[in-house]
Design an enzyme around this catalytic site. Structure first.
Site, short mmCIF file in Angstrom:
data_model
loop_
_atom_site.label_atom_id
_atom_site.label_comp_id
_atom_site.label_asym_id
_atom_site.label_seq_id
_atom_site.Cartn_x
_atom_site.Cartn_y
_atom_site.Cartn_z
CE1 TYR A 1 34.47 45.82 40.90
CE2 TYR A 1 34.88 46.94 43.10
CZ TYR A 1 35.15 45.83 42.24
OH TYR A 1 36.35 44.92 42.49
CG ASN B 1 40.60 37.69 38.17
OD1 ASN B 1 40.70 38.21 39.18
ND2 ASN B 1 41.16 38.05 36.99
N GLY C 1 40.18 37.12 32.70
CA GLY C 1 41.10 38.41 33.25
C GLY C 1 42.53 38.20 33.58
CB ALA C 2 44.55 35.31 32.51
CB SER C 3 45.54 40.23 30.04
OG SER C 3 44.50 41.24 30.98
NE ARG C 4 44.80 45.58 33.60
CZ ARG C 4 43.85 45.81 32.94
NH1 ARG C 4 43.98 45.29 31.46
NH2 ARG C 4 42.60 46.29 32.92
CE LYS D 1 33.76 42.30 41.19
NZ LYS D 1 34.56 41.14 40.88
CB SER E 1 35.12 43.17 45.50
OG SER E 1 35.48 44.27 46.13
N1 LIG Z 1 42.35 45.36 42.67
C1 LIG Z 1 41.46 45.32 43.78
O1 LIG Z 1 41.81 46.00 44.55
C2 LIG Z 1 40.33 44.37 43.73
C3 LIG Z 1 39.71 44.25 45.07
C4 LIG Z 1 38.64 43.23 45.21
C5 LIG Z 1 38.19 42.65 43.97
N2 LIG Z 1 38.95 42.77 42.87
C6 LIG Z 1 38.68 42.02 41.73
O2 LIG Z 1 39.44 41.26 41.19
C7 LIG Z 1 39.40 40.82 39.73
C8 LIG Z 1 40.55 41.13 38.97
O3 LIG Z 1 40.92 42.72 39.34
P1 LIG Z 1 42.27 43.38 39.01
O4 LIG Z 1 42.37 43.95 40.19
O5 LIG Z 1 43.15 42.08 38.74
O6 LIG Z 1 41.95 44.40 38.12
P2 LIG Z 1 42.77 44.71 36.55
O7 LIG Z 1 44.15 44.74 36.67
O8 LIG Z 1 42.03 45.90 36.16
O9 LIG Z 1 42.32 43.38 35.67
C9 LIG Z 1 41.26 43.39 35.07
C10 LIG Z 1 41.18 42.17 34.13
O10 LIG Z 1 39.69 41.81 33.59
C11 LIG Z 1 39.92 41.73 32.06
N3 LIG Z 1 38.81 42.32 31.70
C12 LIG Z 1 38.08 43.40 31.82
N4 LIG Z 1 36.99 43.64 30.95
C13 LIG Z 1 37.02 42.64 30.34
C14 LIG Z 1 36.19 42.15 29.18
N5 LIG Z 1 35.22 42.96 28.62
N6 LIG Z 1 36.61 41.28 28.60
C15 LIG Z 1 37.52 40.14 28.95
N7 LIG Z 1 38.16 40.61 30.01
C16 LIG Z 1 38.14 41.69 30.34
C17 LIG Z 1 41.27 42.67 31.67
O11 LIG Z 1 41.59 41.98 30.76
P3 LIG Z 1 41.81 42.93 29.20
O12 LIG Z 1 41.96 44.63 29.82
O13 LIG Z 1 43.03 42.61 28.89
O14 LIG Z 1 40.73 42.79 28.54
C18 LIG Z 1 42.05 42.36 33.10
O15 LIG Z 1 42.55 40.93 32.51
C19 LIG Z 1 38.14 41.79 39.22
O16 LIG Z 1 36.97 41.06 39.42
C20 LIG Z 1 38.08 42.77 40.47
O17 LIG Z 1 36.78 43.36 40.51
C21 LIG Z 1 40.10 43.44 42.70
#
Ligand SMILES: NC(=O)c1ccc[n+]([C@@H]2O[C@H](COP(=O)([O-])OP(=O)(O)OC[C@H]3O[C@@H](n4cnc5c(N)ncnc54)[C@H](OP(=O)(O)O)[C@@H]3O)[C@@H](O)[C@H]2O)c1
Length: 250
Positions: A164, A99, A22-25, A168, A151
């Site tokens: 979700y 991630n 998940g390193a793209s963003r 988790k 999370s």
């Molecule tokens: N944002 C929050 O409030 C929050 C809070 C607690 C925990 N988290 C956790 O933090 C982590 C990162 O979340 P984020 O907020 O940065 O989310 P995000 O911006 O939606 O990024 C999600 C990442 O996961 C990748 N991904 C999703 N499905 C995939 C698949 N099938 N294969 C490969 N890569 C995949 C996406 O890459 P592509 O779309 O480029 O494939 C993207 O890089 C997650 O585990 C999330 O549950 C987030």
């Protein structure tokens, strides 16, 4: 009396290799940039080659080393070959950051089996098999770490996030068992459990949260560095992070 090197409480990251899903963003991108700053070589994983390419360029512009791997984590049977390729490209793997994640925003009774499978595969099944396939390389590293990004939903229940949240909880439970299984092999396993972080995910599933109140992804990246560098006889298993506006200790 031990010398300074053996008593140093900090582990050096420079020269290590990290596989970051998940390193793209979002949080994954921030972790990749921050680890690169400390000299870690990064394997950037996601489905989106273009976005990964942009992150790779950002890293290289600052003198870091990164390779991109377009891979869909739902292709679980291909994880073994994929991890082998990363390890061969870099000559090993020292750090695994699980991630990548998917969240839902839907009443449980409207959730389909395919949606349940997809979220559980990305959030819980893929990290399990990434850990399994990376294990031989992490053991060889001699000083390896796994960080699973969980999370706040890994410990609490939120309406419309039933899949979700349960995925988790699964990742969190797995992390606790894994930490015990790997302790004697020199591999530390940590979880980081954030509340709302300013990324695409939160904008999509929690548009009700004022974006001014969100945690910055860079703060999560700093916590990852802290966990990976804390050495000597001190280990922190998990770190939960709340938004500043939320009630302390709630
Ligand atoms: N944002 C929050 O409030 C929050 C809070 C607690 C925990 N988290 C956790 O933090 C982590 C990162 O979340 P984020 O907020 O940065 O989310 P995000 O911006 O939606 O990024 C999600 C990442 O996961 C990748 N991904 C999703 N499905 C995939 C698949 N099938 N294969 C490969 N890569 C995949 C996406 O890459 P592509 O779309 O480029 O494939 C993207 O890089 C997650 O585990 C999330 O549950 C987030």
């Amino acid at each position: 009396m031990q010398n300074n090197e053996t008593t140093s409480p900090l582990i050096k990251l420079a020269g290590k290799t990290a596989l970051i899903t998940g390193a793209s963003r979002g949080i994954g991108r921030a972790i990749a940039l921050r680890l690169s700053k400390d000299g870690v070589k990064t394997a950037l994983v996601s489905r989106n080659k273009n976005s990964l390419g942009t992150v790779k360029k950002e890293i290289e512009k600052k003198g870091g080393t990164a390779r991109i791997y377009q891979f869909d984590l739902t292709s679980v049977s291909e994880i073994g070959g994929f991890v082998k390729r990363v390890a061969e490209d870099f000559g090993g793997i020292d750090i695994l950051i699980n991630n990548a994640g998917l969240a839902d925003s839907k009443p449980f009774e409207k959730t389909t089996e395919a949606e349940w499978d997809r979220i559980f595969t990305v959030n819980a099944k893929a990290p399990f098999f990434l850990c399994k396939e990376a294990l031989p390389y992490l053991v060889k590293s001699g000083d390896a770490g796994i960080i699973n990004i969980t999370s706040v939903v890994a410990k609490k229940g939120y309406p419309d996030q039933s899949v979700y949240g349960s995925s988790k909880h699964a990742l969190y439970g797995f992390s606790k068992a894994l930490a015990k299984e790997l302790q004697d092999r020199g591999i530390k396993v940590h979880t980081v459990g954030p509340g709302g972080v300013a990324t695409e995910m939160v904008t999509r599933v929690r548009p009700d949260i004022n974006s001014d109140n969100l945690i910055q992804p860079e703060a999560i990246a700093e916590i990852v560095v802290f966990l990976l560098t804390l050495g000597g006889n001190a280990v922190v298993d998990e770190i939960d992070v709340r938004r500043a506006g939320k009630t302390p200790w709630a």
